[in-house]
Design a protein around this motif. Structure first.
Motif, mmCIF file in Angstrom:
data_model
loop_
_atom_site.group_PDB
_atom_site.id
_atom_site.type_symbol
_atom_site.label_atom_id
_atom_site.label_comp_id
_atom_site.label_asym_id
_atom_site.label_seq_id
_atom_site.Cartn_x
_atom_site.Cartn_y
_atom_site.Cartn_z
ATOM 1 N N ALA A 102 1.459 -3.739 -0.352
ATOM 2 C CA ALA A 102 1.545 -3.718 1.099
ATOM 3 C C ALA A 102 0.816 -4.920 1.678
ATOM 4 N N GLU A 103 1.501 -5.670 2.542
ATOM 5 C CA GLU A 103 0.964 -6.875 3.165
ATOM 6 C C GLU A 103 0.468 -7.873 2.120
ATOM 7 N N ARG A 104 0.996 -7.759 0.901
ATOM 8 C CA ARG A 104 0.690 -8.666 -0.212
ATOM 9 C C ARG A 104 -0.800 -8.703 -0.538
ATOM 10 N N ARG A 105 -1.476 -7.580 -0.314
ATOM 11 C CA ARG A 105 -2.898 -7.469 -0.637
ATOM 12 C C ARG A 105 -3.043 -7.033 -2.091
ATOM 13 N N VAL A 106 -3.297 -7.973 -2.962
ATOM 14 C CA VAL A 106 -3.448 -7.669 -4.391
ATOM 15 C C VAL A 106 -4.772 -6.943 -4.610
ATOM 16 N N PRO A 107 -4.765 -5.820 -5.314
ATOM 17 C CA PRO A 107 -6.016 -5.086 -5.541
ATOM 18 C C PRO A 107 -6.961 -5.857 -6.449
ATOM 19 N N ARG A 108 -8.239 -5.596 -6.305
ATOM 20 C CA ARG A 108 -9.224 -6.243 -7.170
ATOM 21 C C ARG A 108 -9.178 -5.686 -8.582
ATOM 22 N N ASN A 109 -8.733 -4.443 -8.713
ATOM 23 C CA ASN A 109 -8.712 -3.797 -10.018
ATOM 24 C C ASN A 109 -7.393 -3.041 -10.154
ATOM 25 N N THR A 110 -6.571 -3.407 -11.143
ATOM 26 C CA THR A 110 -5.245 -2.798 -11.242
ATOM 27 C C THR A 110 -5.303 -1.338 -11.691
ATOM 28 N N ALA A 111 -6.238 -0.989 -12.562
ATOM 29 C CA ALA A 111 -6.333 0.402 -12.995
ATOM 30 C C ALA A 111 -6.742 1.303 -11.841
ATOM 31 N N ARG A 112 -7.676 0.843 -11.033
ATOM 32 C CA ARG A 112 -8.079 1.614 -9.856
ATOM 33 C C ARG A 112 -6.894 1.804 -8.913
ATOM 34 N N TRP A 113 -6.139 0.725 -8.696
ATOM 35 C CA TRP A 113 -5.001 0.834 -7.792
ATOM 36 C C TRP A 113 -3.969 1.802 -8.357
ATOM 37 N N MET A 114 -3.623 1.657 -9.636
ATOM 38 C CA MET A 114 -2.573 2.485 -10.228
ATOM 39 C C MET A 114 -2.955 3.952 -10.300
ATOM 40 N N LEU A 115 -4.226 4.244 -10.500
ATOM 41 C CA LEU A 115 -4.633 5.628 -10.729
ATOM 42 C C LEU A 115 -5.235 6.321 -9.509
ATOM 43 N N LEU A 116 -5.779 5.557 -8.560
ATOM 44 C CA LEU A 116 -6.564 6.188 -7.510
ATOM 45 C C LEU A 116 -6.038 5.997 -6.097
ATOM 46 N N THR A 117 -4.948 5.255 -5.904
ATOM 47 C CA THR A 117 -4.484 5.011 -4.534
ATOM 48 C C THR A 117 -3.181 5.734 -4.235
ATOM 49 N N GLU A 118 -3.054 6.122 -2.974
ATOM 50 C CA GLU A 118 -1.821 6.761 -2.529
ATOM 51 C C GLU A 118 -0.660 5.774 -2.577
ATOM 52 N N GLU A 119 -0.946 4.504 -2.304
ATOM 53 C CA GLU A 119 0.105 3.494 -2.356
ATOM 54 C C GLU A 119 0.749 3.449 -3.744
ATOM 55 N N ALA A 120 -0.069 3.474 -4.781
ATOM 56 C CA ALA A 120 0.469 3.428 -6.140
ATOM 57 C C ALA A 120 1.251 4.695 -6.465
ATOM 58 N N ARG A 121 0.791 5.812 -6.000
ATOM 59 C CA ARG A 121 1.466 7.076 -6.301
ATOM 60 C C ARG A 121 2.833 7.154 -5.631
ATOM 61 N N ARG A 122 3.021 6.355 -4.572
ATOM 62 C CA ARG A 122 4.340 6.251 -3.950
ATOM 63 C C ARG A 122 5.186 5.173 -4.622
ATOM 64 N N THR A 123 4.556 4.083 -4.994
ATOM 65 C CA THR A 123 5.277 2.933 -5.534
ATOM 66 C C THR A 123 5.718 3.153 -6.974
ATOM 67 N N LEU A 124 4.849 3.733 -7.784
ATOM 68 C CA LEU A 124 5.118 3.919 -9.203
ATOM 69 C C LEU A 124 5.846 5.243 -9.395
ATOM 70 N N LEU A 125 7.151 5.167 -9.567
ATOM 71 C CA LEU A 125 7.964 6.378 -9.672
ATOM 72 C C LEU A 125 7.609 7.148 -10.944
ATOM 73 N N ASP A 126 7.718 8.470 -10.877
ATOM 74 C CA ASP A 126 7.294 9.342 -11.983
ATOM 75 C C ASP A 126 5.820 9.099 -12.302
ATOM 76 N N TRP A 127 5.027 8.913 -11.246
ATOM 77 C CA TRP A 127 3.616 8.551 -11.420
ATOM 78 C C TRP A 127 2.868 9.546 -12.294
ATOM 79 N N GLN A 128 3.031 10.842 -12.007
ATOM 80 C CA GLN A 128 2.221 11.850 -12.694
ATOM 81 C C GLN A 128 2.575 12.007 -14.171
ATOM 82 N N THR A 129 3.843 11.834 -14.500
ATOM 83 C CA THR A 129 4.271 12.068 -15.881
ATOM 84 C C THR A 129 4.405 10.799 -16.713
ATOM 85 N N ALA A 130 4.611 9.650 -16.067
ATOM 86 C CA ALA A 130 4.837 8.414 -16.819
ATOM 87 C C ALA A 130 3.707 7.407 -16.640
#
Length: 231
Positions: A102-130
């Motif tokens: 969003a707004e091209r704001r690259v996270p400082r930590n990719t694991a934190r973004w992928m696991l702890l943000t609502e943005e990632a849980r919307r962006t990464l399809l099948d987030w909970q299982t894959a």
């Protein structure tokens, strides 16, 4: 040398001549610090002494930076590309990767973004299982290998405390170590849903760091070419 290493007499001499079978890890660490070995020298010593690479780097700051050439490599890659350190802190990335956020704001930590943000849980399809299990597994492994790494310690604690990802992180059985050759679905902000094909490598100069290329293939019926490219 034995006095400086706080070892019994002739210990270093036997080690240097290869007469000390399976030298203990703390001796190798002490020799590495006393002689101020480089990462390559320290790794070579371990391989010859114990038959494998060191489990932990000699210095805590090792692996937290990569040569500037890695940014050049990212800039020259047409697909999304980014480089993170051993604790998933972003060290380099290209413009295509910035488009993912969003707004091209690259996270400082990719694991934190992928696991702890609502943005990632919307962006990464099948987030909970894959996505979540496959990202949580290498974080658990990295922390088990480097329990004294403060950044990993903080990440481990935050993941355990999170009510959504906590159970996945603590109870997950996924054995994934690196996202090399892995295909996952995601919803790209510019191009809609599609398949992310990941290729991963490890910079030799930074133990524990990883360089990841994400090849995105939009669904044929989900491409959104009408959206403008962000400034």
């Amino acid at each position: 040398m034995d006095r400086l290493l706080q070892r019994a007499e002739k210990t270093y001499g036997r080690f240097e001549r290869g007469q000390l079978p399976h030298p203990p890890e703390d001796l190798l660490q002490a020799v590495g610090r006393l002689l101020d070995l480089t990462t390559d020298e320290y790794t070579t010593m371990w391989v010859h002494a114990r038959g494998h690479r060191p489990v932990q780097p000699l210095a805590s700051e090792v692996g937290t930076t990569v040569p500037a050439n890695w940014q050049d490599a990212c800039d020259g890659q047409k697909h999304m590309m980014y480089v993170t350190d051993s604790a998933w802190r972003v060290l380099a990335y290209n413009s295509a990767f910035a488009d993912m956020f969003a707004e091209r704001r690259v996270p400082r930590n990719t694991a934190r973004w992928m696991l702890l943000t609502e943005e990632a849980r919307r962006t990464l399809l099948d987030w909970q299982t894959a996505w979540a299990p496959s990202v949580a597994a290498p974080v658990r492994t990295a922390f088990a290998e480097n329990p004294d790494n403060e950044a990993l310690k903080e990440l481990d604690n935050d993941l355990r405390q999170d009510p959504i990802v906590g159970p996945i992180y603590t109870q997950g059985q996924d054995a994934s170590i690196a996202p090399d050759g892995v295909d996952r679905r995601l919803h790209h902000p510019l191009h809609g849903p599609g398949l992310a094909k990941m290729v991963a490598s490890a910079p030799f100069s930074a133990p524990g760091a990883r360089a990841v290329i994400v090849i995105f293939e939009p669904d044929s019926d989900g491409q959104r070419s009408d959206l403008p490219h962000p400034p």
